[in-house]
Design an enzyme around this catalytic site. Structure first.
Site, PDB file in Angstrom:
ATOM      1  N   HIS A 124      20.225 -50.137 -27.476  1.00  0.00           N
ATOM      2  CA  HIS A 124      21.621 -50.423 -27.845  1.00  0.00           C
ATOM      3  C   HIS A 124      22.478 -50.810 -26.633  1.00  0.00           C
ATOM      4  O   HIS A 124      23.608 -51.268 -26.811  1.00  0.00           O
ATOM      5  CB  HIS A 124      22.264 -49.209 -28.528  1.00  0.00           C
ATOM      6  N   ASP A 161      12.138 -49.661 -34.150  1.00  0.00           N
ATOM      7  CA  ASP A 161      13.121 -48.581 -34.320  1.00  0.00           C
ATOM      8  C   ASP A 161      13.923 -48.863 -35.596  1.00  0.00           C
ATOM      9  O   ASP A 161      14.133 -50.019 -35.964  1.00  0.00           O
ATOM     10  CB  ASP A 161      14.046 -48.566 -33.097  1.00  0.00           C
ATOM     11  N   ASP A 245      12.236 -43.538 -35.647  1.00  0.00           N
ATOM     12  CA  ASP A 245      13.228 -42.988 -36.566  1.00  0.00           C
ATOM     13  C   ASP A 245      13.236 -43.687 -37.927  1.00  0.00           C
ATOM     14  O   ASP A 245      14.072 -43.367 -38.776  1.00  0.00           O
ATOM     15  CB  ASP A 245      14.633 -43.000 -35.937  1.00  0.00           C
TER      16      ASP A 245
HETATM   17 ZN   LIG Z   1      17.031 -45.702 -33.576  1.00  0.00          ZN
END
Ligand SMILES: [Zn+2]
Length: 309
Positions: A124, A161, A245
């Site tokens: 991110h 992810d 995740d």
């Molecule tokens: Zn993540």
């Protein structure tokens, strides 16, 4: 040949405080899982700190200076969910530096693949901004390092992810010789990664998955869209943003993957890497917030890397 595992105890010293999902236990659980006998062949290596030059290839000088000059007396918020404390700089530097060292390991040829078990995660972090638990974008730093140190013309980053790697897309999307592909839940944080975000030369591929999607939808997104595009790009090095995740047990999102899906996608990526870049794969730990699911999924991923080495 074998697989290199890069890590450093500094990953445990990035303190995000009580109750934060991106906690030191994550790396502790992953490393404990990788202590099993089947992982004895891993080449265990120390993740070195990145240099300022390596960081500035992916990030603005202002961002690098900002992170490096943050006060280290106590834990503070950078944004609503990104924290920085006394141990954070060393952890972040070694996350990015470990990614660069992993690139060196596979390029020097003493490891076929490498896995970097560090935190905080990176995907991110944008060129000029820390966000979403991430301080430096480890995958982008590694991609530029591969170009600068090894002269590679085409480097790909793929990201399974559950969240879109807005930072990686921000940094490398404008560079037609770099490629980024992601499958991610939508709607979900950070809200980017729409199908029409295609980069400068079709070098960005985004596949959205609806909340509740599982193995079938995930495998179809990779099989029909991401893997063919990756193969068409023909990378000379494949970097994986390996977040776990999207697992059914994960508390931060609503996809329904199991360990077998992480094995499947790893093997599919290794098959492309075998065809394009003699199997050179660098994998970086990103998210994954159910500790047991994270440990089991990371173990499944590294087991697949080892089987192919
Ligand atoms: Zn993540």
């Amino acid at each position: 040949m074998s697989v290199a595992l890069f890590t450093h105890p500094a990953a445990l010293d990035h303190d995000t405080g009580e109750g934060h999902p991106e906690c030191a236990e994550r790396v502790r659980y992953v490393l404990r899982a990788l202590e099993a006998q089947m992982f004895a062949p891993l080449l265990r290596e120390v993740a070195p700190p990145a240099t300022v030059e390596q960081l500035r290839a992916a990030h603005s000088a202002e961002h690098v200076d900002f992170i490096m000059s943050l006060p280290r007396d106590r834990t503070r918020y950078i944004d609503g969910d990104t924290l920085y404390g006394p141990g954070s700089l060393d952890a972040a530097l070694r996350g990015a530096g470990g990614a660069c060292a992993a690139v060196d390991a596979v390029m020097e040829g003493w490891a076929k693949a490498a896995f970097v078990a560090m935190r905080p995660p990176g995907h991110h972090a944008e060129a000029n901004r820390a966000m979403g638990f991430c301080l430096f974008n480890n995958a982008a730093v590694a991609a530029y390092h591969a170009r600068a140190r090894w002269g590679l013309a085409r480097v790909a980053v793929v990201d399974f992810d559950v969240h879109h790697g807005n930072g990686t897309q921000d940094i490398i999307g404008h560079d037609p010789d770099l490629f980024y592909a992601s499958s991610h839940q939508h709607p979900c944080y950070p809200g980017t990664g729409l199908p029409h975000e295609r980069g400068i030369a079709g070098n960005i591929v985004n596949q959205q998955l609806a909340p509740g999607a599982g193995s079938v939808e995930f495998r179809r997104a990779w099989q029909e869209f991401i893997l063919p595009a990756l193969r068409g790009f023909a990378p000379e090095l494949l970097i994986i943003s390996a977040g776990f995740d999207a697992h059914a047990m994960d508390p931060l999102a609503q996809l329904r993957l199991r360990e077998a899906d992480f094995t499947w996608v790893t093997e599919a990526l290794l098959a492309v890497a075998d065809d394009c870049c003699p199997g050179r794969v660098v994998s970086l730990l990103e998210g994954g917030y159910d500790l047991d699911a994270l440990a089991a999924s990371a173990a499944a991923h590294v087991r697949a890397l080892l089987r192919a080495a």
